[in-house]
Motif scaffolding. Sequence first.
Motif, PDB file in Angstrom:
ATOM      1  N   VAL A  90      36.367  30.128  45.249  1.00 42.11           N
ATOM      2  CA  VAL A  90      37.766  30.451  45.478  1.00 42.11           C
ATOM      3  C   VAL A  90      37.405  31.179  46.822  1.00 42.11           C
ATOM      4  CG1 VAL A  90      39.654  32.006  45.068  1.00 42.11           C
ATOM      5  CG2 VAL A  90      38.973  30.460  43.345  1.00 42.11           C
ATOM      6  N   ARG A  91      38.282  30.877  47.963  1.00 46.92           N
ATOM      7  CA  ARG A  91      38.005  31.600  49.136  1.00 46.92           C
ATOM      8  C   ARG A  91      38.806  32.548  49.318  1.00 46.92           C
ATOM      9  NH1 ARG A  91      38.417  27.339  53.830  1.00 46.92           N
ATOM     10  NH2 ARG A  91      37.799  29.261  54.983  1.00 46.92           N
ATOM     11  N   LYS A  92      40.014  32.925  48.417  1.00 46.65           N
ATOM     12  CA  LYS A  92      40.984  33.812  48.861  1.00 46.65           C
ATOM     13  C   LYS A  92      40.799  34.918  47.637  1.00 46.65           C
ATOM     14  CE  LYS A  92      45.787  34.362  50.030  1.00 46.65           C
ATOM     15  NZ  LYS A  92      47.286  33.538  50.221  1.00 46.65           N
ATOM     16  N   PRO A  93      39.965  35.985  47.930  1.00 43.24           N
ATOM     17  CA  PRO A  93      39.703  37.061  46.992  1.00 43.24           C
ATOM     18  C   PRO A  93      40.861  37.924  46.837  1.00 43.24           C
ATOM     19  CG  PRO A  93      38.493  37.572  48.997  1.00 43.24           C
ATOM     20  CD  PRO A  93      39.143  36.180  49.332  1.00 43.24           C
ATOM     21  N   PRO A  94      40.961  38.585  45.729  1.00 45.36           N
ATOM     22  CA  PRO A  94      40.354  38.645  44.569  1.00 45.36           C
ATOM     23  C   PRO A  94      40.580  37.254  43.499  1.00 45.36           C
ATOM     24  CG  PRO A  94      41.763  40.263  44.170  1.00 45.36           C
ATOM     25  CD  PRO A  94      41.800  39.645  45.604  1.00 45.36           C
ATOM     26  N   CYS A  95      39.740  36.776  42.905  1.00 44.37           N
ATOM     27  CA  CYS A  95      39.923  35.594  42.485  1.00 44.37           C
ATOM     28  C   CYS A  95      40.557  35.984  40.873  1.00 44.37           C
ATOM     29  CB  CYS A  95      38.588  34.377  42.337  1.00 44.37           C
ATOM     30  SG  CYS A  95      37.231  35.386  41.260  1.00 44.37           S
ATOM     31  N   GLN A 146      27.298  26.510  33.870  1.00 44.20           N
ATOM     32  CA  GLN A 146      27.068  27.802  34.385  1.00 44.20           C
ATOM     33  C   GLN A 146      28.274  28.673  34.131  1.00 44.20           C
ATOM     34  OE1 GLN A 146      23.775  28.823  34.626  1.00 44.20           O
ATOM     35  NE2 GLN A 146      23.135  26.677  34.050  1.00 44.20           N
ATOM     36  N   PRO A 147      28.112  29.971  33.649  1.00 45.63           N
ATOM     37  CA  PRO A 147      29.248  30.929  33.530  1.00 45.63           C
ATOM     38  C   PRO A 147      29.381  31.549  35.203  1.00 45.63           C
ATOM     39  CG  PRO A 147      27.366  31.908  32.783  1.00 45.63           C
ATOM     40  CD  PRO A 147      26.910  30.521  33.147  1.00 45.63           C
ATOM     41  N   TYR A 148      30.582  32.094  35.304  1.00 43.64           N
ATOM     42  CA  TYR A 148      30.590  32.616  36.767  1.00 43.64           C
ATOM     43  C   TYR A 148      30.257  34.047  36.460  1.00 43.64           C
ATOM     44  CZ  TYR A 148      33.670  28.600  37.982  1.00 43.64           C
ATOM     45  OH  TYR A 148      33.962  27.291  38.120  1.00 43.64           O
ATOM     46  N   LEU A 149      29.646  34.440  37.666  1.00 44.08           N
ATOM     47  CA  LEU A 149      29.191  35.717  37.607  1.00 44.08           C
ATOM     48  C   LEU A 149      30.172  36.682  38.301  1.00 44.08           C
ATOM     49  CD1 LEU A 149      25.285  35.181  38.275  1.00 44.08           C
ATOM     50  CD2 LEU A 149      26.518  35.466  36.158  1.00 44.08           C
ATOM     51  N   VAL A 150      30.628  37.785  37.816  1.00 42.01           N
ATOM     52  CA  VAL A 150      31.601  38.793  38.427  1.00 42.01           C
ATOM     53  C   VAL A 150      31.050  40.284  38.496  1.00 42.01           C
ATOM     54  CG1 VAL A 150      34.140  39.520  38.520  1.00 42.01           C
ATOM     55  CG2 VAL A 150      33.360  37.230  37.410  1.00 42.01           C
ATOM     56  N   GLN A 151      31.310  40.673  39.580  1.00 48.65           N
ATOM     57  CA  GLN A 151      31.023  42.045  39.425  1.00 48.65           C
ATOM     58  C   GLN A 151      31.878  42.898  40.622  1.00 48.65           C
ATOM     59  OE1 GLN A 151      27.066  40.498  40.967  1.00 48.65           O
ATOM     60  NE2 GLN A 151      27.336  41.341  42.911  1.00 48.65           N
ATOM     61  N   ILE A 152      32.056  44.074  40.161  1.00 48.19           N
ATOM     62  CA  ILE A 152      33.078  44.914  40.543  1.00 48.19           C
ATOM     63  C   ILE A 152      32.479  46.405  40.810  1.00 48.19           C
ATOM     64  CG2 ILE A 152      35.785  45.843  40.566  1.00 48.19           C
ATOM     65  CD1 ILE A 152      36.178  43.428  38.804  1.00 48.19           C
ATOM     66  N   LYS A 153      32.803  46.797  42.079  1.00 48.31           N
ATOM     67  CA  LYS A 153      32.638  48.256  42.198  1.00 48.31           C
ATOM     68  C   LYS A 153      33.800  49.049  42.303  1.00 48.31           C
ATOM     69  CE  LYS A 153      30.441  51.607  45.551  1.00 48.31           C
ATOM     70  NZ  LYS A 153      29.775  51.917  46.806  1.00 48.31           N
ATOM     71  N   LEU A 154      33.825  49.952  41.476  1.00 43.68           N
ATOM     72  CA  LEU A 154      35.014  50.569  41.050  1.00 43.68           C
ATOM     73  C   LEU A 154      35.734  51.398  42.133  1.00 43.68           C
ATOM     74  CD1 LEU A 154      34.299  51.796  37.503  1.00 43.68           C
ATOM     75  CD2 LEU A 154      35.680  49.428  38.157  1.00 43.68           C
ATOM     76  N   SER A 155      34.851  52.128  43.010  1.00 47.80           N
ATOM     77  CA  SER A 155      35.327  52.825  44.196  1.00 47.80           C
ATOM     78  C   SER A 155      35.804  51.731  45.213  1.00 47.80           C
ATOM     79  CB  SER A 155      34.429  53.712  44.684  1.00 47.80           C
ATOM     80  OG  SER A 155      33.169  53.309  45.003  1.00 47.80           O
ATOM     81  N   GLY A 156      36.749  51.875  45.949  1.00 48.01           N
ATOM     82  CA  GLY A 156      37.003  50.707  46.765  1.00 48.01           C
ATOM     83  C   GLY A 156      38.361  50.001  46.536  1.00 48.01           C
ATOM     84  N   SER A 207      50.551  33.911  40.931  1.00 47.29           N
ATOM     85  CA  SER A 207      49.942  32.853  40.283  1.00 47.29           C
ATOM     86  C   SER A 207      48.339  33.171  39.740  1.00 47.29           C
ATOM     87  CB  SER A 207      49.822  31.376  41.101  1.00 47.29           C
ATOM     88  OG  SER A 207      49.217  30.647  40.189  1.00 47.29           O
ATOM     89  N   THR A 208      47.541  33.872  40.677  1.00 44.04           N
ATOM     90  CA  THR A 208      46.368  34.047  40.508  1.00 44.04           C
ATOM     91  C   THR A 208      46.482  35.259  39.622  1.00 44.04           C
ATOM     92  OG1 THR A 208      45.747  33.536  42.703  1.00 44.04           O
ATOM     93  CG2 THR A 208      44.192  35.255  41.666  1.00 44.04           C
ATOM     94  N   GLU A 209      47.512  36.286  39.609  1.00 44.88           N
ATOM     95  CA  GLU A 209      47.648  37.457  38.757  1.00 44.88           C
ATOM     96  C   GLU A 209      47.861  36.995  37.369  1.00 44.88           C
ATOM     97  OE1 GLU A 209      50.819  40.993  37.440  1.00 44.88           O
ATOM     98  OE2 GLU A 209      50.916  39.963  39.428  1.00 44.88           O
ATOM     99  N   ARG A 210      48.550  35.900  37.079  1.00 43.88           N
ATOM    100  CA  ARG A 210      48.837  35.385  35.804  1.00 43.88           C
ATOM    101  C   ARG A 210      47.704  34.733  35.168  1.00 43.88           C
ATOM    102  NH1 ARG A 210      53.707  33.601  38.328  1.00 43.88           N
ATOM    103  NH2 ARG A 210      52.758  31.421  38.634  1.00 43.88           N
ATOM    104  N   LEU A 230      38.569  40.521  34.631  1.00 44.76           N
ATOM    105  CA  LEU A 230      37.492  41.632  34.289  1.00 44.76           C
ATOM    106  C   LEU A 230      38.193  42.988  34.456  1.00 44.76           C
ATOM    107  CD1 LEU A 230      34.559  41.902  33.089  1.00 44.76           C
ATOM    108  CD2 LEU A 230      33.886  42.150  35.583  1.00 44.76           C
ATOM    109  N   PHE A 231      38.878  43.070  35.580  1.00 43.15           N
ATOM    110  CA  PHE A 231      39.503  44.172  36.082  1.00 43.15           C
ATOM    111  C   PHE A 231      40.613  44.652  35.016  1.00 43.15           C
ATOM    112  CE2 PHE A 231      39.452  46.246  40.261  1.00 43.15           C
ATOM    113  CZ  PHE A 231      39.131  47.372  39.849  1.00 43.15           C
ATOM    114  N   PHE A 232      41.588  43.605  34.494  1.00 43.70           N
ATOM    115  CA  PHE A 232      42.522  43.959  33.637  1.00 43.70           C
ATOM    116  C   PHE A 232      41.829  44.244  32.210  1.00 43.70           C
ATOM    117  CE2 PHE A 232      45.408  41.170  36.215  1.00 43.70           C
ATOM    118  CZ  PHE A 232      46.358  42.310  36.695  1.00 43.70           C
ATOM    119  N   LEU A 233      40.937  43.551  31.882  1.00 41.23           N
ATOM    120  CA  LEU A 233      40.120  43.819  30.556  1.00 41.23           C
ATOM    121  C   LEU A 233      39.490  45.336  30.611  1.00 41.23           C
ATOM    122  CD1 LEU A 233      39.144  42.957  27.838  1.00 41.23           C
ATOM    123  CD2 LEU A 233      37.023  42.049  29.187  1.00 41.23           C
TER     124      LEU A 233
END
Length: 456
Positions: free
Chosen positions: A76-81, A57-67, A23-26, A87-90
């Motif tokens: 949301v408490r169950k990451p990744p949201c 207010q927009p949600y602030l999302v940040q991803i470090k690519l290594s890891g 569901s989260t993936e979709r 953002l990753f798929f994009l």
Amino acid sequence: KSKNPPFMQWTDEKIAALAPNDSTERRGRTLASSAKWNTIATNYEAIWGECKGSGSQPYLVQIKLSGPKYKCSCPVRKPPCKHVLGLFFLFAKSSAVFKYQAPTEALKNWLDQQSTSTVSSASKTLAPVLKTEEAIEQAKLAKQKRWAQRVQLMTSGMDELELWLTDLIRQGIANTDIQKASFWNQVAAKMVDAKLPRISTYLKETHLLIQQNQNWSEVVVARLGALYLWAESFKKRNLLSAEMQEELYQSLGKIIKKADILAQHPSSKDLWFVLGKKEGVDIEGRSFRKIWLQGQKTKQQALILDYAFGSMGYEQQYIVGDLLDGALVYYSKAYPQRAIFESFESAKIYEKTTLNTYKDLNSMLTSYGKALVQNPWLFSFPVGLSNLKAFVNDKKELQIKDVKDRIIPLSNLKEAIIWKILAISGGHSVSLFGEWSGLHFEPLSMLTEDGILSFT
């Protein structure tokens, strides 16, 4: 401004594997459009953006690519949201829309924290409390007393288990398949009271396996034999070495804190290839995840076993086919298998990975026998098998045979996995990785020319 691209190539499949559920993936995929974001940027070490939300207010999302490491301001408490996944798929499909930008001070500090945080929060211990020598000795004696009391309960439980097994064998197992769940659960409940949780679970699993297997008598004999081995081993435990006694206690359900494992056992540094993953819910209703690894230098194999409780997800994410540069620590010295990472990151240089495989069923069974000598209470054995042929028999059942035409007994597989094996193999030889239970082989992944394909 020119920068080198990140060493990790994130594909759609790898990102989807991070999702905690379908569901989260979709929902994440619906956000993989630049129109859904106010801003998106990268410094080639990380990507970040502001996702339009229902609020002001927009949600602030940040991803470090290594890891990877990720953070989102949503509740949301169950990451990744879904925002992180979006953002990753994009990024995976349209990295060109991410323009270079120097990170803000807050983002830079967060990236620095991720780089220096090498030990998972689960393994971090509280600052030690200063104690007097007398208090330390009292605590040690209290711990020994609690363990002695538990062993006394375990001894009583083992005696009762052996009596139950003896009565069952005397009566014969012909009617075992028609016994109700209560037949097994009554004994299982007594094992819980006797501080033998693993045996309780094993008894409940046995009833379930009888219902699932046509050749149930083979399952019953094997599992009753394993229960009797446990009982006899416990009775004669004083004849075992200290390491083997500890192996026995852990197999019966003794819990060792991760912090103690990290503090007391040496680490093994290597490039760890993620071979396979298995997720599910056990007979007790606990969500579990098994990650199988193989060291590229040491050729050692390791099992990362995690449990998730309630709505909380797993702390770390692993993707089949990845190469991890890190140090892990094994729980056991007698037969190293289950382990935890002391620290790891995605390998900066992707070397050609290799998987140790057996040429046929006999060579695998020989290695399995040697492993049982080191740990008689071993119930999962990692197996790579090459030169296999997959086909459908007259009963429309999947069959897999080795190079000597010996049929590999399989566990009950989902239909999707069966068709995936048949479609990809196309009548040609294949190599599979999975678990051997002592009776059946459960494929978890397949080696192809394009890499390793996970079935989960």
